[in-house]
Scaffold this active site. Structure first.
Site, PDB file in Angstrom:
ATOM      1  CB  CYS A 351      -0.870   0.043   1.248  1.00  0.00           C
ATOM      2  SG  CYS A 351      -1.844  -1.416   1.542  1.00  0.00           S
TER       3      CYS A 351
HETATM    4  N1  LIG Z   1      -5.721   4.901   6.562  1.00  0.00           N
HETATM    5  C1  LIG Z   1      -5.621   4.662   5.138  1.00  0.00           C
HETATM    6  C2  LIG Z   1      -5.332   3.202   4.816  1.00  0.00           C
HETATM    7  C3  LIG Z   1      -5.127   2.991   3.317  1.00  0.00           C
HETATM    8  C4  LIG Z   1      -4.598   1.630   2.975  1.00  0.00           C
HETATM    9  C5  LIG Z   1      -4.213   1.602   1.539  1.00  0.00           C
HETATM   10  C6  LIG Z   1      -4.130   0.213   0.955  1.00  0.00           C
HETATM   11  N2  LIG Z   1      -3.849   0.092  -0.349  1.00  0.00           N
HETATM   12  O1  LIG Z   1      -4.410  -0.736   1.641  1.00  0.00           O
END
Ligand SMILES: NCCCCCC(N)=O
Length: 359
Positions: A351
């Site tokens: 992420c």
């Molecule tokens: N608090 C924001 C979390 C975002 C996670 C992004 C993702 N691709 O899992």
């Protein structure tokens, strides 16, 4: 992009570099982001062993980020204003053609749900990140006004197949004006995919509404890795079972059936009261509480040039997960990096990274 001959390459295809963003917002990262900055630095350092890294930092944090990353000669820092540090979702999805040109898709971004369950407000700076990265790289940009998508919600095999979850892409808080078929057509048009495999749900309590990158990913054409539990009492159990049924019955764009590898889900993991105490309380920001199960997953790794950069959680299943990754990726060096501080912010290594394919 498909009309211009461009496609989204698989993550295992050669990278030019990986992009990251520097965490700081105190209502998502405890203690003003200091533990997260250390964790992100460790991730960047691990990636830098395999390929260059560019980190986007705010003006306020620029000097600190430069100093903290100075010892790594192939990590550079650029000043880009952001709302938070999830460049998987705010950065561009890079596409390539057969002549080695690289362009980027700049999806609309609404902080994982906008005013209907989004994780913070506002998100204007995050929605500008892809455009700024493409400007810096001199890459042509395709902007999808009116189509919200996060890069963490899709995985491709580079050969025409895309895997995603209904929980996210068909969520009313992303594109309520579009049907499943219209969404598939937009993915086909922008990424040159012919087949979309829809898993019903992603991981339990994933605040992104079940991003596939936290639940199931491609490891090579025709082979996927699925987060798994055999514990019928775990809320992930029905989600894993439903995903397996879809995957076992699927045919990819080349007509292949899929080999489904499994990797254990860590935990269950929870934030401690102390960790939650360090997070600012701001109206509209995702609450952090010891009662909330964290969506930890070993699937949330990044494939880099010759390596796998994967999270570990100081959990009993870390060793088993590392062994599974080494068995699945015999040609890659598997590097396990602490992922807990990133998980406390709602995601993990995949992420917080965005690969840029080499021309
Ligand atoms: N608090 C924001 C979390 C975002 C996670 C992004 C993702 N691709 O899992």
């Amino acid at each position: 992009p498909r009309a211009d001959g461009f496609r989204m390459p698989a993550e295992w295809e050669a990278h030019q570099q990986t992009w990251m963003a520097w965490p700081e917002r105190p209502d998502n990262w405890r203690l003003g982001g200091k533990p997260a900055q250390a964790a992100f630095t460790a991730v960047a350092a691990a990636i830098a062993r395999f390929e260059p890294v560019t980190v986007c930092a705010s003006a306020a944090q620029y000097e600190n980020a430069v100093a903290r990353l100075a010892e790594y000669s192939n990590i550079r820092v650029v000043e880009i204003s952001t709302d938070d540090a999830w460049v998987r979702d705010t950065g561009p999805t890079f596409v390539i053609n057969d002549q080695g040109a690289v362009r980027g898709v700049d999806w609309a971004f609404n902080a994982w749900g906008g005013l209907n369950g989004g994780l913070y407000f506002p998100w204007l700076r995050d929605d500008q990140v892809a455009q700024k990265i493409l400007q810096i790289e001199g890459c042509q940009r395709y902007r999808t006004e009116g189509f919200v998508l996060e890069g963490g919600s899709i995985h491709v095999d580079g050969e025409g197949t895309l895997i995603t979850t209904e929980e996210c892409l068909l969520n009313a808080n992303r594109n309520p004006h579009l049907t499943r078929e219209q969404i598939e057509a937009l993915l086909a048009e922008h990424l040159a995919v012919d087949t979309v495999i829809w898993l019903p749900d992603g991981l339990y309590n994933d605040e992104t509404d079940g991003h596939v990158d936290n639940f199931c990913c491609y490891v090579r054409p025709g082979e996927v890795l699925l987060a798994w539990t055999d514990d019928a009492n775990d809320p992930n159990y029905p989600r894993c079972q439903a995903a397996l049924r879809v995957l076992e019955n699927a045919r990819d764009a080349k007509g292949r059936s899929l080999t489904v590898h499994k990797i254990a889900i860590p935990g269950p993991l929870y934030a401690t009261a102390e960790e939650c105490a360090g997070v600012d309380w701001v109206a509209g920001s995702q609450p952090r509480d010891p009662s909330i199960r964290l969506a930890g997953s070993y699937v949330n790794f990044l494939i880099v040039n010759g390596g796998i950069i994967a999270p570990k959680f100081d959990d009993a299943k870390d060793a088993e997960a590392e062994a599974t990754l080494k068995q699945i990726f015999p040609e890659h060096e598997v590097v396990m990096v602490p992922g807990r501080e990133i998980l406390l912010g709602g995601g993990n290594i995949h992420c917080i990274t965005q690969q840029q394919p080499s021309a």
